[in-house]
Design a protein around this motif. Structure first.
Motif, PDB file in Angstrom:
ATOM      1  N   GLN A  50     -54.351  86.925  -7.847  1.00 12.81           N
ATOM      2  CA  GLN A  50     -55.347  85.900  -7.536  1.00 12.81           C
ATOM      3  C   GLN A  50     -54.799  84.487  -7.653  1.00 12.81           C
ATOM      4  O   GLN A  50     -55.429  83.533  -7.191  1.00 12.81           O
ATOM      5  N   HIS A  65     -58.772  79.449 -10.123  1.00 13.52           N
ATOM      6  CA  HIS A  65     -60.202  79.349 -10.402  1.00 13.52           C
ATOM      7  C   HIS A  65     -60.551  77.928 -10.843  1.00 13.52           C
ATOM      8  O   HIS A  65     -59.864  77.344 -11.678  1.00 13.52           O
ATOM      9  N   TYR A 115     -61.999  74.804 -12.817  1.00 10.90           N
ATOM     10  CA  TYR A 115     -62.264  74.641 -14.240  1.00 10.90           C
ATOM     11  C   TYR A 115     -62.682  73.203 -14.506  1.00 10.90           C
ATOM     12  O   TYR A 115     -62.565  72.316 -13.658  1.00 10.90           O
ATOM     13  N   ILE A 164     -67.175  76.819  -6.306  1.00  8.72           N
ATOM     14  CA  ILE A 164     -66.943  78.030  -7.093  1.00  8.72           C
ATOM     15  C   ILE A 164     -67.485  79.252  -6.378  1.00  8.72           C
ATOM     16  O   ILE A 164     -68.467  79.195  -5.642  1.00  8.72           O
ATOM     17  N   GLY A 187     -70.867  83.621 -12.117  1.00 13.84           N
ATOM     18  CA  GLY A 187     -69.600  82.960 -12.383  1.00 13.84           C
ATOM     19  C   GLY A 187     -69.738  81.858 -13.408  1.00 13.84           C
ATOM     20  O   GLY A 187     -70.754  81.707 -14.079  1.00 13.84           O
ATOM     21  N   TYR A 232     -66.952  88.154 -17.836  1.00 15.58           N
ATOM     22  CA  TYR A 232     -65.707  87.427 -17.599  1.00 15.58           C
ATOM     23  C   TYR A 232     -64.821  87.556 -18.835  1.00 15.58           C
ATOM     24  O   TYR A 232     -65.309  87.743 -19.960  1.00 15.58           O
ATOM     25  N   SER A 285     -55.810  81.864 -16.762  1.00 16.03           N
ATOM     26  CA  SER A 285     -56.813  82.053 -15.722  1.00 16.03           C
ATOM     27  C   SER A 285     -58.025  82.743 -16.335  1.00 16.03           C
ATOM     28  O   SER A 285     -58.047  83.041 -17.535  1.00 16.03           O
ATOM     29  N   HIS A 309     -63.209  87.573 -13.565  1.00 17.63           N
ATOM     30  CA  HIS A 309     -64.592  88.030 -13.524  1.00 17.63           C
ATOM     31  C   HIS A 309     -64.624  89.517 -13.179  1.00 17.63           C
ATOM     32  O   HIS A 309     -63.661  90.069 -12.636  1.00 17.63           O
ATOM     33  N   THR A 351     -63.874  90.175  -9.647  1.00 15.74           N
ATOM     34  CA  THR A 351     -62.450  90.079  -9.329  1.00 15.74           C
ATOM     35  C   THR A 351     -61.737  91.379  -9.667  1.00 15.74           C
ATOM     36  O   THR A 351     -60.907  91.873  -8.893  1.00 15.74           O
TER      37      THR A 351
END
Length: 639
Positions: A450, A455, A457, A477, A483, A609, A621, A624, A627
């Protein structure tokens, strides 16, 4: 009732075209209409017990609409059952009960224990099977089921069965719905047709499930799903046209199941299902075959439409019809060739005008097999059938048929109905019983797949972190329903916490609404430039007033004012203080850990998560559950 089963939810963050639109709430979020109270509700309960939050599914509105709608749906004669909705209703009642006590309301672990116990009560009330309800919760519904939860589920099912006995809803003084009595045991040669019942029942249950799920995909992707009221009206018309001319179709599902399971006697013919001469059997078989095809078709188009209703009873009927047909065929063979091996053992019974073959037993066995083909559960269904029919004499045939049905259904495809529906709805669900193809992979492989730091932040080094900047992060996002953002410092190396998008959206909406409705002269630009704080520490306290023209100079009060600020914090927290929404201790895992450990953390803890760190504790990282599921699906495609 179709109208009240719907709920409009936001599936993406506001796609504001300007700061003004965001501020005033006039932007058009992307929304979709979901029907939380339609269907059985068991897939949603399973996902919630696995740790995913679906707002509104277990609320008061869902409880009322589901209960009233279920009464209307079953009373209208639609090919739907009430067993699945009872599980949903029981879970909703338990969730409402948890709100009354902080011990359960503020502790997700204890809340899930209560929900697991309540599902056992739902099955106990639906089938009159308290022990089967506990086993069904263990085998199918619950995600994590320790011994203490089993004891609580047992007590909950016991109380539910006791109240059912007192209420006596069937007017028989019994809690079982289809109590039958068979006056003889089975013959050894009948084990072969019982195996055939299991194979055919498992095939029909799995095939009906597969076709129904495909039809639901069709409903979801075509205009059929856009007009749920007209769809329900159309299904009602089709049901009337197909069932009215059929003598078996005009009977209610519960009554028809009772007649299928019953043993024939001279005093009753069970709506024409009993025969006195072998010449009558072909006509009944033809009528039952037509009824079977009609019930399969109606079950496929009815289950999944926007009404509260399950598929347990329709599939039970489908399996019961198939089993009754096999039983009548065996009866025809015995009556036609009484002196042929292996039917010679029935000569004494035939001479005394007794039945050698009881077709009702085959119907019961076929019903259990069809339910196994649908759900892939075994032990709980065997016990439910024992309690449902009160027929322990035929335990071996039911067990043999259920095992055969399980093998046949698994040969077709592995997942049961509720797992397929979870996949259809796109819920993030990791099956705790499934073996995943990642034994040689590590968390580093998933992070590399990924991309590190890909991701979004929140960087606490940014000075300041404004409302406008946070709105822009919400736009970018993924997984907006479940999430969130890691909160980092020291150049993105140190993990300070984690905030969910739902919590952040709520906090920003509170700020924006205040800015827009405040009587003070606040410009739009000033409100979008209001700084937000995710950490509280002395010397950098946010102003403990409503966010009016807040600047850093306002917040850097002297130490003499710290006590006053702390007192004010108790009574008047600042709207721009978002630290109360932050998870200050998010779950973390080392990048060198195995994927198996990562999967177990998601499964056993029900986490949505997990943050990934290096060996020195620096942030890499966040992963989730969605993911992880996508990565597992990719691995399965390459194996």
């Amino acid at each position: 009732m179709v109208k009240y089963t719907s709920e409009t939810i936001v599936v993406t963050s506001p796609s504001a075209t300007s700061d003004k639109d965001q501020l005033k709430g006039t932007s058009k979020p992307e929304t979709k209409t979901v029907y939380y109270t339609s269907g059985s509700g068991i897939p949603e309960v399973k996902v919630i017990l696995a740790g995913f939050v679906i707002k509104g599914v277990l609320g008061i509105k869902a409880f009322l609409v589901k209960g009233i709608g279920m009464i209307f749906a079953t009373s209208a004669g639609l090919t739907t059952g009430k067993e699945g909705p009872f599980v949903h209703l029981a879970a909703a009642a338990a969730n409402i009960y948890c709100r009354l006590f902080d011990k359960f309301n503020k502790n997700e672990s204890k809340r899930r224990e209560i929900l697991s116990a309540s599902t056992a009560a739902g099955v106990a009330v639906a089938f009159g099977a308290p022990i089967g309800g506990v086993l069904f919760t263990l085998e199918e519904v619950s995600y994590y089921f320790p011994i203490k939860t089993m004891i609580r589920s047992f007590c909950c099912a016991m109380v539910a069965a006791t109240i059912l006995k007192i209420a006596d809803p069937f007017g028989t003084g019994k809690i079982v719905m289809y109590q039958v009595h068979y006056d003889k045991d089975f013959h050894v040669f009948e084990l072969l047709p019982f195996l055939l019942c299991g194979a055919i029942g498992g095939f029909l249950g799995a095939a009906t499930t597969y076709i129904n799920v495909k039809f639901q995909y069709l409903r979801k992707s075509t205009a059929l799903g856009k007009y749920p009221v007209w769809e329900v009206l159309g299904i009602m018309v089709i049901t009337i046209l197909l069932n009215y001319w059929n003598p078996f179709g005009r009977i209610s599902l519960s009554e028809f199941a009772m007649k299928l399971f019953s043993q024939c006697s001279p005093e009753k013919d069970d709506a024409g299902l009993c025969v006195t001469d072998s010449s009558e059997i072909p006509r009944i078989l033809t009528l039952l075959l037509i009824t079977l095809l009609i019930k399969i078709f109606l079950a496929v188009i009815t289950f999944g439409c926007r009404i509260p209703g399950g598929i347990f009873l329709p599939v039970l009927i489908i399996g019961g019809i198939a089993g009754r047909m096999i039983g009548l065929s065996m009866q025809h063979l015995v009556m036609t060739y009484p002196d042929t091996w292996p039917f010679k053992v029935c000569s004494a019974e035939i001479a005394s005008d007794q039945q050698c073959i009881i077709p009702g037993v085959y119907a019961m066995v076929g019903a259990a097999a069809a339910l196994t083909g649908m759900t892939r559960t075994t032990v709980s269904l065997v016990v439910i059938m024992f309690e449902l029919t009160y027929s322990l004499v035929y335990s071996v045939p039911i067990m043999v048929a259920v095992m055969m049905a399980k093998w046949v259904a698994d040969a077709m495809y592995l997942d049961g109905l509720y797992d397929l529906l979870i996949e259809l709805q796109g819920y993030p669900f990791l099956d705790s019983r499934k073996i995943f193809p990642h034994s040689l992979h590590t968390v580093r492989d998933l992070v590399t797949e990924q991309g590190e730091q890909e991701h979004p932040y929140i960087d606490m080094d940014d000075d300041p972190i404004t409302v406008g900047a946070l709105y822009k992060k919400l736009e970018a996002i993924d997984y907006t329903e479940d999430g969130g953002f890691p909160i980092l410092s020291n150049g993105g190396r140190t993990l300070e916490g984690y905030i969910a998008t739902s919590e952040l959206s709520f906090a920003l909406d509170q700020l924006s609404n205040y800015c827009y409705t405040s009587p003070y002269p606040i410009t739009e630009q000033e409100c979008m430039n209001v700084p937000c704080y995710f950490r509280r520490s002395k010397g950098t306290q946010p102003c403990l007033i409503a966010p009016i023209r807040i600047t850093h100079s306002d917040c850097n009060d002297s130490e003499d004012d710290d006590d006053d600020n702390e007192q004010a914090d108790i009574f008047q927290p600042a709207l721009n203080d978002l630290s109360i929404y932050v998870d200050q201790a998010p779950l973390t895992i080392n990048q060198n850990a195995s994927m198996e450990l990562l999967t177990e953390l998601f499964i056993k803890l029900g986490s949505r998560y997990i943050c990934v760190t290096r060996s020195d504790g620096q942030y890499i990282s966040v992963i989730h559950k969605r993911t992880l599921l996508a990565y597992i699906e990719t691995l399965e495609e390459h194996t």
